[in-house]
Design a protein around this motif. Structure first.
Motif, mmCIF file in Angstrom:
data_model
loop_
_atom_site.group_PDB
_atom_site.id
_atom_site.type_symbol
_atom_site.label_atom_id
_atom_site.label_comp_id
_atom_site.label_asym_id
_atom_site.label_seq_id
_atom_site.Cartn_x
_atom_site.Cartn_y
_atom_site.Cartn_z
ATOM 1 N N THR A 7 0.848 -1.187 0.000
ATOM 2 C CA THR A 7 0.000 0.000 0.000
ATOM 3 C C THR A 7 0.882 1.234 0.000
ATOM 4 O OG1 THR A 7 -0.109 0.059 2.413
ATOM 5 C CG2 THR A 7 -1.856 -1.144 1.285
ATOM 6 N N ASP A 8 0.371 2.321 -0.572
ATOM 7 C CA ASP A 8 1.126 3.569 -0.491
ATOM 8 C C ASP A 8 0.835 4.228 0.859
ATOM 9 O OD1 ASP A 8 -1.296 4.927 -0.698
ATOM 10 O OD2 ASP A 8 -0.911 5.721 -2.695
ATOM 11 N N ASN A 9 1.409 5.386 1.094
ATOM 12 C CA ASN A 9 1.278 6.064 2.386
ATOM 13 C C ASN A 9 -0.138 6.536 2.682
ATOM 14 O OD1 ASN A 9 3.983 5.737 2.834
ATOM 15 N ND2 ASN A 9 4.530 7.714 1.969
ATOM 16 N N ASN A 10 -1.007 6.570 1.679
ATOM 17 C CA ASN A 10 -2.359 7.089 1.856
ATOM 18 C C ASN A 10 -3.415 6.011 2.050
ATOM 19 O OD1 ASN A 10 -1.474 9.826 1.422
ATOM 20 N ND2 ASN A 10 -1.194 9.225 -0.707
ATOM 21 N N VAL A 11 -2.999 4.748 2.023
ATOM 22 C CA VAL A 11 -3.917 3.636 2.231
ATOM 23 C C VAL A 11 -3.429 2.854 3.444
ATOM 24 C CG1 VAL A 11 -4.857 1.499 1.267
ATOM 25 C CG2 VAL A 11 -4.461 3.465 -0.231
ATOM 26 N N GLU A 12 -4.315 2.659 4.405
ATOM 27 C CA GLU A 12 -3.946 1.899 5.600
ATOM 28 C C GLU A 12 -3.877 0.415 5.249
ATOM 29 O OE1 GLU A 12 -5.947 2.543 9.289
ATOM 30 O OE2 GLU A 12 -6.386 4.622 8.747
ATOM 31 N N GLY A 13 -2.718 -0.171 5.434
ATOM 32 C CA GLY A 13 -2.529 -1.589 5.128
ATOM 33 C C GLY A 13 -2.606 -2.440 6.374
ATOM 34 N N HIS A 14 -3.682 -2.311 7.136
ATOM 35 C CA HIS A 14 -3.810 -3.043 8.390
ATOM 36 C C HIS A 14 -4.038 -4.534 8.143
ATOM 37 C CE1 HIS A 14 -8.123 -2.748 7.635
ATOM 38 N NE2 HIS A 14 -7.941 -1.450 7.455
ATOM 39 N N ALA A 15 -3.866 -5.307 9.183
ATOM 40 C CA ALA A 15 -3.933 -6.770 9.091
ATOM 41 C C ALA A 15 -5.281 -7.259 8.587
ATOM 42 C CB ALA A 15 -3.621 -7.386 10.452
ATOM 43 N N ARG A 16 -6.370 -6.595 8.978
ATOM 44 C CA ARG A 16 -7.704 -7.023 8.543
ATOM 45 C C ARG A 16 -7.851 -6.884 7.025
ATOM 46 N NH1 ARG A 16 -11.821 -3.409 10.552
ATOM 47 N NH2 ARG A 16 -12.707 -3.156 8.512
ATOM 48 N N LEU A 17 -7.354 -5.782 6.467
ATOM 49 C CA LEU A 17 -7.408 -5.567 5.015
ATOM 50 C C LEU A 17 -6.596 -6.634 4.295
ATOM 51 C CD1 LEU A 17 -8.150 -3.794 2.522
ATOM 52 C CD2 LEU A 17 -6.008 -2.576 2.943
ATOM 53 N N LYS A 18 -5.398 -6.897 4.781
ATOM 54 C CA LYS A 18 -4.531 -7.896 4.145
ATOM 55 C C LYS A 18 -5.144 -9.290 4.210
ATOM 56 C CE LYS A 18 -0.366 -5.214 4.556
ATOM 57 N NZ LYS A 18 1.034 -5.144 4.918
ATOM 58 N N ALA A 19 -5.749 -9.626 5.347
ATOM 59 C CA ALA A 19 -6.401 -10.932 5.478
ATOM 60 C C ALA A 19 -7.584 -11.043 4.518
ATOM 61 C CB ALA A 19 -6.854 -11.146 6.917
#
Length: 105
Positions: A7-19
């Motif tokens: 993800t770029d700096n403007n998108v939150e790449g949290h664990a829930r999104l990745k899962a």
């Protein structure tokens, strides 16, 4: 099949999104799991969080089939989730076409 999510700096790449993304890819592309070694997903906001814009969220999905050149698709939408699902539909079609062509040759 390895899945890498960037993800770029403007998108939150949290664990829930990745899962969520990993699960969706696995479900949608299960029939290609023995033909593709790696999937890379790149999520970004092209206008950053300071500006607004229509369809400024981008998702690029790159697939690396075994013994073949990588294939990639990009989709733009007004939300990250819509951009991802549009790109997922596109990569599924590209992989179907790629493997059908290889089968006929």
């Amino acid at each position: 099949m390895t899945v890498q999510i960037n993800t770029d700096n403007n998108v939150e790449g949290h664990a829930r999104l990745k899962a969520y993304i990993t699960e969706e890819l696995g479900t949608a592309l299960v029939r290609f799991e023995d033909k593709v070694t790696r999937l890379e997903v790149h999520l970004g906001d092209e206008n950053s969080d300071n500006k607004s814009g229509v369809n400024d969220k981008r998702c690029l999905i790159e697939a690396r089939p075994i013994n073949m050149q990588p294939v990639a698709v990009t989709n733009h939408a007004d939300t990250t989730e819509k951009a991802f699902h549009g790109a997922l539909d596109k990569i599924k079609k590209v992989l179907e076409t790629t493997f059908e062509k290889k089968k006929t040759h």
